[in-house]
Each structure stands twice: as structure tokens, then as C-alpha cells.
Design an enzyme around this catalytic site. Sequence first.
Site, PDB file in Angstrom:
ATOM      1  N   TRP A 181     -40.826  52.761 -28.443  1.00 16.29           N
ATOM      2  CA  TRP A 181     -40.060  53.571 -27.507  1.00 16.29           C
ATOM      3  C   TRP A 181     -38.954  52.709 -26.865  1.00 16.29           C
ATOM      4  O   TRP A 181     -39.219  51.590 -26.450  1.00 16.29           O
ATOM      5  CB  TRP A 181     -40.990  54.137 -26.414  1.00 16.29           C
ATOM      6  CG  TRP A 181     -40.228  54.942 -25.408  1.00 16.29           C
ATOM      7  CD1 TRP A 181     -39.771  56.215 -25.554  1.00 16.29           C
ATOM      8  CD2 TRP A 181     -39.799  54.507 -24.113  1.00 16.29           C
ATOM      9  NE1 TRP A 181     -39.073  56.601 -24.434  1.00 16.29           N
ATOM     10  CE2 TRP A 181     -39.075  55.574 -23.535  1.00 16.29           C
ATOM     11  CE3 TRP A 181     -39.942  53.318 -23.395  1.00 16.29           C
ATOM     12  CZ2 TRP A 181     -38.511  55.493 -22.259  1.00 16.29           C
ATOM     13  CZ3 TRP A 181     -39.369  53.236 -22.120  1.00 16.29           C
ATOM     14  CH2 TRP A 181     -38.678  54.321 -21.569  1.00 16.29           C
ATOM     15  N   ARG A 228     -49.062  60.119 -24.072  1.00 12.02           N
ATOM     16  CA  ARG A 228     -48.334  60.784 -22.972  1.00 12.02           C
ATOM     17  C   ARG A 228     -49.117  61.999 -22.462  1.00 12.02           C
ATOM     18  O   ARG A 228     -48.569  63.086 -22.289  1.00 12.02           O
ATOM     19  CB  ARG A 228     -46.933  61.205 -23.413  1.00 12.02           C
ATOM     20  CG  ARG A 228     -45.951  61.287 -22.260  1.00 12.02           C
ATOM     21  CD  ARG A 228     -44.658  62.002 -22.617  1.00 12.02           C
ATOM     22  NE  ARG A 228     -43.708  61.868 -21.536  1.00 12.02           N
ATOM     23  CZ  ARG A 228     -42.685  62.691 -21.343  1.00 12.02           C
ATOM     24  NH1 ARG A 228     -42.463  63.688 -22.153  1.00 12.02           N
ATOM     25  NH2 ARG A 228     -41.865  62.507 -20.349  1.00 12.02           N
ATOM     26  N   LYS A 278     -32.925  71.659 -27.376  1.00 13.98           N
ATOM     27  CA  LYS A 278     -33.348  70.261 -27.569  1.00 13.98           C
ATOM     28  C   LYS A 278     -34.829  70.312 -27.904  1.00 13.98           C
ATOM     29  O   LYS A 278     -35.649  70.705 -27.073  1.00 13.98           O
ATOM     30  CB  LYS A 278     -33.108  69.451 -26.291  1.00 13.98           C
ATOM     31  CG  LYS A 278     -33.666  68.027 -26.342  1.00 13.98           C
ATOM     32  CD  LYS A 278     -33.353  67.265 -25.043  1.00 13.98           C
ATOM     33  CE  LYS A 278     -33.944  65.868 -25.035  1.00 13.98           C
ATOM     34  NZ  LYS A 278     -33.697  65.160 -23.759  1.00 13.98           N
ATOM     35  N   TRP A 279     -35.189  69.939 -29.134  1.00 15.49           N
ATOM     36  CA  TRP A 279     -36.566  70.036 -29.635  1.00 15.49           C
ATOM     37  C   TRP A 279     -37.181  68.642 -29.575  1.00 15.49           C
ATOM     38  O   TRP A 279     -36.749  67.751 -30.301  1.00 15.49           O
ATOM     39  CB  TRP A 279     -36.538  70.564 -31.066  1.00 15.49           C
ATOM     40  CG  TRP A 279     -37.851  70.743 -31.748  1.00 15.49           C
ATOM     41  CD1 TRP A 279     -38.806  69.779 -31.965  1.00 15.49           C
ATOM     42  CD2 TRP A 279     -38.360  71.940 -32.344  1.00 15.49           C
ATOM     43  NE1 TRP A 279     -39.868  70.319 -32.645  1.00 15.49           N
ATOM     44  CE2 TRP A 279     -39.623  71.645 -32.898  1.00 15.49           C
ATOM     45  CE3 TRP A 279     -37.870  73.244 -32.468  1.00 15.49           C
ATOM     46  CZ2 TRP A 279     -40.397  72.588 -33.569  1.00 15.49           C
ATOM     47  CZ3 TRP A 279     -38.642  74.184 -33.135  1.00 15.49           C
ATOM     48  CH2 TRP A 279     -39.893  73.860 -33.671  1.00 15.49           C
ATOM     49  N   ASP A 280     -38.184  68.483 -28.736  1.00 15.07           N
ATOM     50  CA  ASP A 280     -38.779  67.167 -28.538  1.00 15.07           C
ATOM     51  C   ASP A 280     -40.149  67.086 -29.206  1.00 15.07           C
ATOM     52  O   ASP A 280     -40.757  68.116 -29.540  1.00 15.07           O
ATOM     53  CB  ASP A 280     -38.920  66.907 -27.030  1.00 15.07           C
ATOM     54  CG  ASP A 280     -38.784  65.437 -26.665  1.00 15.07           C
ATOM     55  OD1 ASP A 280     -38.998  64.589 -27.546  1.00 15.07           O
ATOM     56  OD2 ASP A 280     -38.474  65.154 -25.490  1.00 15.07           O
ATOM     57  N   CYS A 281     -40.639  65.884 -29.393  1.00 16.82           N
ATOM     58  CA  CYS A 281     -41.945  65.658 -30.020  1.00 16.82           C
ATOM     59  C   CYS A 281     -42.404  64.279 -29.570  1.00 16.82           C
ATOM     60  O   CYS A 281     -42.020  63.280 -30.153  1.00 16.82           O
ATOM     61  CB  CYS A 281     -41.769  65.714 -31.544  1.00 16.82           C
ATOM     62  SG  CYS A 281     -43.152  65.044 -32.466  1.00 16.82           S
ATOM     63  N   ASN A 282     -43.164  64.261 -28.477  1.00 15.35           N
ATOM     64  CA  ASN A 282     -43.429  62.976 -27.830  1.00 15.35           C
ATOM     65  C   ASN A 282     -44.709  62.267 -28.253  1.00 15.35           C
ATOM     66  O   ASN A 282     -44.933  61.137 -27.859  1.00 15.35           O
ATOM     67  CB  ASN A 282     -43.452  63.172 -26.313  1.00 15.35           C
ATOM     68  CG  ASN A 282     -42.045  63.199 -25.739  1.00 15.35           C
ATOM     69  OD1 ASN A 282     -41.315  62.223 -25.830  1.00 15.35           O
ATOM     70  ND2 ASN A 282     -41.654  64.331 -25.189  1.00 15.35           N
ATOM     71  N   ASP A 340     -34.311  56.934 -26.022  1.00 19.46           N
ATOM     72  CA  ASP A 340     -34.273  57.170 -24.579  1.00 19.46           C
ATOM     73  C   ASP A 340     -33.583  56.007 -23.885  1.00 19.46           C
ATOM     74  O   ASP A 340     -33.229  56.095 -22.711  1.00 19.46           O
ATOM     75  CB  ASP A 340     -35.694  57.316 -24.016  1.00 19.46           C
ATOM     76  CG  ASP A 340     -36.233  58.731 -24.198  1.00 19.46           C
ATOM     77  OD1 ASP A 340     -35.477  59.593 -24.682  1.00 19.46           O
ATOM     78  OD2 ASP A 340     -37.409  58.962 -23.867  1.00 19.46           O
TER      79      ASP A 340
HETATM   80  C1  GLA Z   1     -38.683  62.579 -23.982  1.00 20.43           C
HETATM   81  C2  GLA Z   1     -37.216  62.665 -24.345  1.00 20.43           C
HETATM   82  C3  GLA Z   1     -36.364  62.613 -23.093  1.00 20.43           C
HETATM   83  C4  GLA Z   1     -36.769  63.723 -22.149  1.00 20.43           C
HETATM   84  C5  GLA Z   1     -38.256  63.658 -21.867  1.00 20.43           C
HETATM   85  C6  GLA Z   1     -38.719  64.865 -21.081  1.00 20.43           C
HETATM   86  O1  GLA Z   1     -39.002  61.326 -23.479  1.00 20.43           O
HETATM   87  O2  GLA Z   1     -36.867  61.642 -25.226  1.00 20.43           O
HETATM   88  O3  GLA Z   1     -34.992  62.726 -23.423  1.00 20.43           O
HETATM   89  O4  GLA Z   1     -36.430  64.978 -22.710  1.00 20.43           O
HETATM   90  O5  GLA Z   1     -39.019  63.592 -23.059  1.00 20.43           O
HETATM   91  O6  GLA Z   1     -40.072  64.805 -20.787  1.00 20.43           O
END
Ligand code: GLA
Length: 731
Positions: free
Chosen positions: A191, A438, A472-476, A543
Amino acid sequence: MNFFKRGTGICLMLTVCGMLSRAQVIIPVITEHNAMLLQADKDGDLKTIYFGRKLADQAEYNKVAGVYHSSGDYTGVLNSAYTPSGSRNLAEPAISVTHADGNRSLDLKYVSHQVDKLSANVSQLRILLRDPVYAFEVTLYYKLYYKEDVVEQWSVIAHHEKGKVVLDKYASANLYLKADSYWLTQYHGDWAREMQPEETRLTHGIKTLDSKLGTRANLFEPSMFMVALNRPAGEDEGSVLYGSLEWSGNFKIDLEVDPLDNLRVIAGINNFASPYVLTPGEDFTTPEFLYTFSDKGKGDASRKLHTWARNYKIPNGKGSRYTLLNNWEATYFDFNESKLGGLIRDTRKLGVDLFLLDDGWFGNKYPRNGDHAGLGDWQENKEKLPNGLVSLVKEAQTEGVKFGIWVEPEMVNPKSDLYAKHPGWVIKQPKRPEYYFRNQLVLDLANPAVQNFVYGIIDSLFIKNPGLAYIKWDCNAVIYNAHSNYLDKKQSQFYVDYVKGLYKVLERIRSKYPTVPMMLCSGGGGRVDYGAMKYFTEYWPSDNTDPLERIFIQWEYSYFFPAIASANHVTDWGKQPLKFRVDVAMMGRLGFDIVIGKLNPSDLLFCQNSVKTYNSLKPIVWQGDQYRLADPGKSSIASVMYVDSTKASAVVFNYLVNYRYGAESKPILLKGLDPQKQYRVTETNLYPGTKSALDVQTVYSGDFLMTVGFDPIVNANRRSVVLELKELPGK
Ligand code: GLA
């Protein structure tokens, strides 16, 4: 699968005859500058006998095989074009199976090949291979993009045995390169540390690049790599192969220097924990392995990939993008309707196109006020947004800006209604404790019901808010405790079926909403690959938005992805001046994630002017040819140039990346210009009240600028300098 048999009625297909007799068919795989020669020998074994620059006289291809006299290949199949296992092979296989009768041997013999012309520039070669003993066959596909010298290669595996066959390994491609030495550039990260390059000489044996993370698969290592032949390649010199798997899950790329000193590259889905069961008559299609080759260095190779990506892969690659204001770092989870109203007004004040509402807008029983709860419950939080998204979208419309939204639809927090309602949709081991990344878990996209749910999140957002203009499609999270309740006894298909499920959802979204811009984010750049980029207009590189770090991160991504796909936001990360931060973010799709209301008047004016400047430069950055002029890893200066296709205008971004005493720029050799043309060089995006240190009266020829160079005068007082070049008309 027997579509290659003559007379099966596929009359539009062109059957390519081999260049020699049937006993020794040679199949040239040719693009504008490169050639790969495949040869089916008299025993029917398909081998790679050449890979590299194309010959001027094609008739000479049939002489190639006679040139190599090396002995020592006991198996005779080290250079197999798709290495089967369990028969003669002793090296890393491309494919390995357990037949219906339990036998584990495979041999694949050439049967036929055909070429389909898909367009003036694109053709597709198919080669059918069949096992002489078992009713098992593999079709190798090569999609050739002639002008871009790009090849996508994959395989389709099928059988007609009397029961199920297990695919123990099922690679997409198997290349074979000859050189004195091989120099691998690979990437590692974590990260906020994406795309850290390492270059090493490959030694004998196998070097493997792989991921077993399931989702966010590139977190530690992406599948992108380069192999330079004979010596490390430079921007403009050296022979270099770029490769990458178009797959958003587990991948495995084996680079094996064999006993004959040749390089075998075997790339595909990672077979780790993934033997795939194939019923008779069923096909298994592997993802595409993407590659290009240049004997003119890394710059040429990357420009080919950029052109290919804009023309053929990234949605709307030749089109436009929205500049935007994002609220993630400006508010994190702490916002309400009136605060967002202010940000929407700031969007207009700043002059960007769109306001992007990030994480934190949903969840009621478990409000999303932090990252520990709410994922999965995609209803507006009534306290923060009593009038719903509808009223925000309307407010944006009133202000004349677009509205976009963040979602992370593959995920669930245990603290959510969704988790309570559908525990069977969650990936976890039924008998083991849960383990979180997370504070969240991944939903089981192998399950069609979950696919419908995920599709429905996006679909209903659009149905309820027709004005919604951006996702914005996220995948953490990565996948721990990989287990699908849905797959029951077929757990070994899980990692593959997850990605296939994800692509099914994205396919449905794209068929209903083909033009909506979508950002691919995965806790930063955890999922930047061309398998996913088929559906997304841009990606979030990291990020980490510290502009000094971003210069390095964006530099490395730029080998593989065009600037139009790079989402770059100005934030408060780092210690650089505002101008530096904006200049770095301009090398892609510009956005802001700062509190506009807190800017002093001249910072605000600078940002507003920057947006206007960017609007005039963005066609060159997005569609121009990119040249990396000064490498931040090797000098105190980073310099990146974009030249429009007519060579009439260009922009050059220059930065100081090392603050040691005396660090300053020298004349930098520009590239890609027309030597005959005359150019005026000016400095743009100046901070209000500052004057350029450059002499803008002198006019230079392209020849001069590319031979003697131009000094942007970058030093501790001028840490970032943007140059604009314009051809002087009539000169
Ligand atoms: C991830 C994304 C960030 C933001 C956060 C929100 O870390 O990379 O840009 O959108 O999630 O929780």
C-alpha cells in the site's frame, strides 16, 4: 471445437498454408516490425524457432531452423510453443492435466492453423493442437495488432474424454527467446508503495512472478514485467520484451533460463490451489497474455502499448475524461449534506468538471462513519444525507458540474445488514475464525446471486440517479480463508470463478452503461491490469499522492499504461509547493482532493488558472506520444515529454527530485519533434506573481532541441517547470 477441419463452412476464414511441406509447417506470426516463427516439425511438435525483429525478406524464414545446431535438448521440446507435461518434457510445462482415466500424460501435435482478418490492422491466428492418444485438444490464439506490434495470446482447452479431466496447469502463453543474457525488470510494492522496480540478470532455473492474493492481486507484485535481451535496455536502445497478464486475480509468470541458455516464458493464471475440472465438451478459455517487443528500447515499446491501449483496450481511450474534485482527503468520513453542498460549489469555483463523493455516504443500522462498518449496505445514510443522493446530483446539476460516486461493491463488513442477512455470500472458512483486511471480507463473486447483487448496486444507483456521471470502484481487501459456500465440492475453481464472476458483472454494467467513466481503484493500485482496464476508463495508481513519490510511481506505470488512464489528484500529501503538486497531477487525468475553501487567494487563483492551462494541454498529454527524458531514479531531475501526433506542439514536465546542494538541471535532449520545424518554447503554469527564468524570444529548430537540448532551469528555487512547445507557423 473441430472448426479447423476443411469444409466446415467457415468460408470467410483464410486458411494459411505453411511455407514448407506439410511435414514441416512454418507459421510466421508477424507484426509491422517483429516476427515470431513457429514450426510444426515432422513429428507434429509445434516449436518456436525465432522471436525478434522481422526479416526484410520473408522468404528467408524457412532458412532459420537450419541455423541453430545446438545439441543438448534431450527432450526435443524445450522450445515447445505450448509445453505439455507428463510425456517427453522435463522443463516447466504450460499445461498439465489428469485425464478421465487418471493418466497424467499429455502430448500435443499440430493439426491445422488459420488466420482471420478482423480489420485492416488486426488479425487472429488459431492453431489447433491435439493429443494423439486422448480426445484432448488445445487451440492457441494469437491476436495480432500489426501497427502497434502488440500480441495478445491465449489458449482454449477442450476434451471429449469419457469423464471429467482436471486441468492442473493451464497457461495462456509459452514464449521462447534466444539471447546471450536476459535482464528482467519486475515490480514489487505494498500500500502506498506501488511499482517499485528491480532489474536483475536472470540466472539458470526459474524466476517466478506471482500472486496468490485472490483480489487486490497486485498488492505485492503486478504481472507487468520487461525482459531486455543481451544487455539492460535504455529508453532508445536495446531489445526488450514487455509482458503482462490480462487477469485481475492470481497469476503466475515463470521465466526459465533453460540448459541451452534460452529463455522460456510461461504466463497464465496461477494454478496454486486451482486445479480446474473440465467436463466433456466444455471449453476453458485462458485470459490473454499481452506482449510487445522492440529493438529500439523501452520508449518505443511503451509508446506501442499506449497506442494499442487507447485504440483497442481502454474504453473511450481516444476520447475525453472529466477533471474532478474528490472529497476523500478533504473530509474522510466526516461530512453531511450541507458540507457536500459547499464542496459542489467549490467544484464549480475551481473550474473542474465533476464532484466525486467518496466513501462514507451509506449504511444506516451500521453507519459508514469509519472503515469498520457499513460495507454492503448501499443505502444512503439518512443522518448525513437526509434528502438522498438525488438531491446532491440535482445540486451538482444546478451548479453546472457532474456528480460521481465511490463504491466498493465486492466487499462486506461483518458489521452490516448484508453480513447478517447473507452469511453464505461471504468468503470465509466455515470452521475457522475470520481474519480481516481493513476490517472487511470479500463477497463470493463465484456465486451468481452475488453477481446479481453487485450488478444491482451499480444499476440501481443509475436508475435512481440518472444524472450520475462517474463511478469510482474500489477493492480494498485481499482474500483470506478462500472458501466459497456456493461452489460446495468444487473449491479448487474458486480463484478462477471469482474473477470470471467479476468480469461477468463488469460486462453487464458496460453493456448497459457503455460510456460512463469508471475509475479502477484497489486501495491504490492493487488491481491495475489490462484484464480490468477493458472495463475502466482510468485507474488510481496509488493512495500515495506525495508528488515526489508520485513522480516515481507514475514513471513506472507509464511504461505500460498511457497517461489518459492515470488518475492523478492534488492532495496535501508531501512537502512540495502547491505548484509542484499540480504539475505532477497534470501528467494524466487531473483531479483535486484538497479543501478549496482553505486556499489563500493566490493559491486558489493558481489552481483555477491551472485547470484552464490543463484544459489546453490535456489533448497532448492524453493522446500524444510520451517520451521519458530524464530518469528520476538516475539523476536529480525528472523530465517527461508528450508530443502531439503532428509534432506541432508538445509539453515537457520537469522536476527537481533530489534536494542536495547544487542539484540543478542541464540542457535536456528533447525527443519526438520534427527536426525541420521551428519551435517557440515557453514556460506555462506559472504561480501568480512569478516570472519565468527562461528566454522565450529565441526560436529553436526541432533538430537543435533534440541535439543540443533545452535547459528548463530547474533548481531549488524552481523545483517544477512545465514547458510548452509550439511550432511557429510558416517557418
Ligand atoms: C481506498 C482508496 C482511497 C479511498 C478510500 C476510501 O483506500 O484507495 O482512494 O477511496 O479507500 O475508504
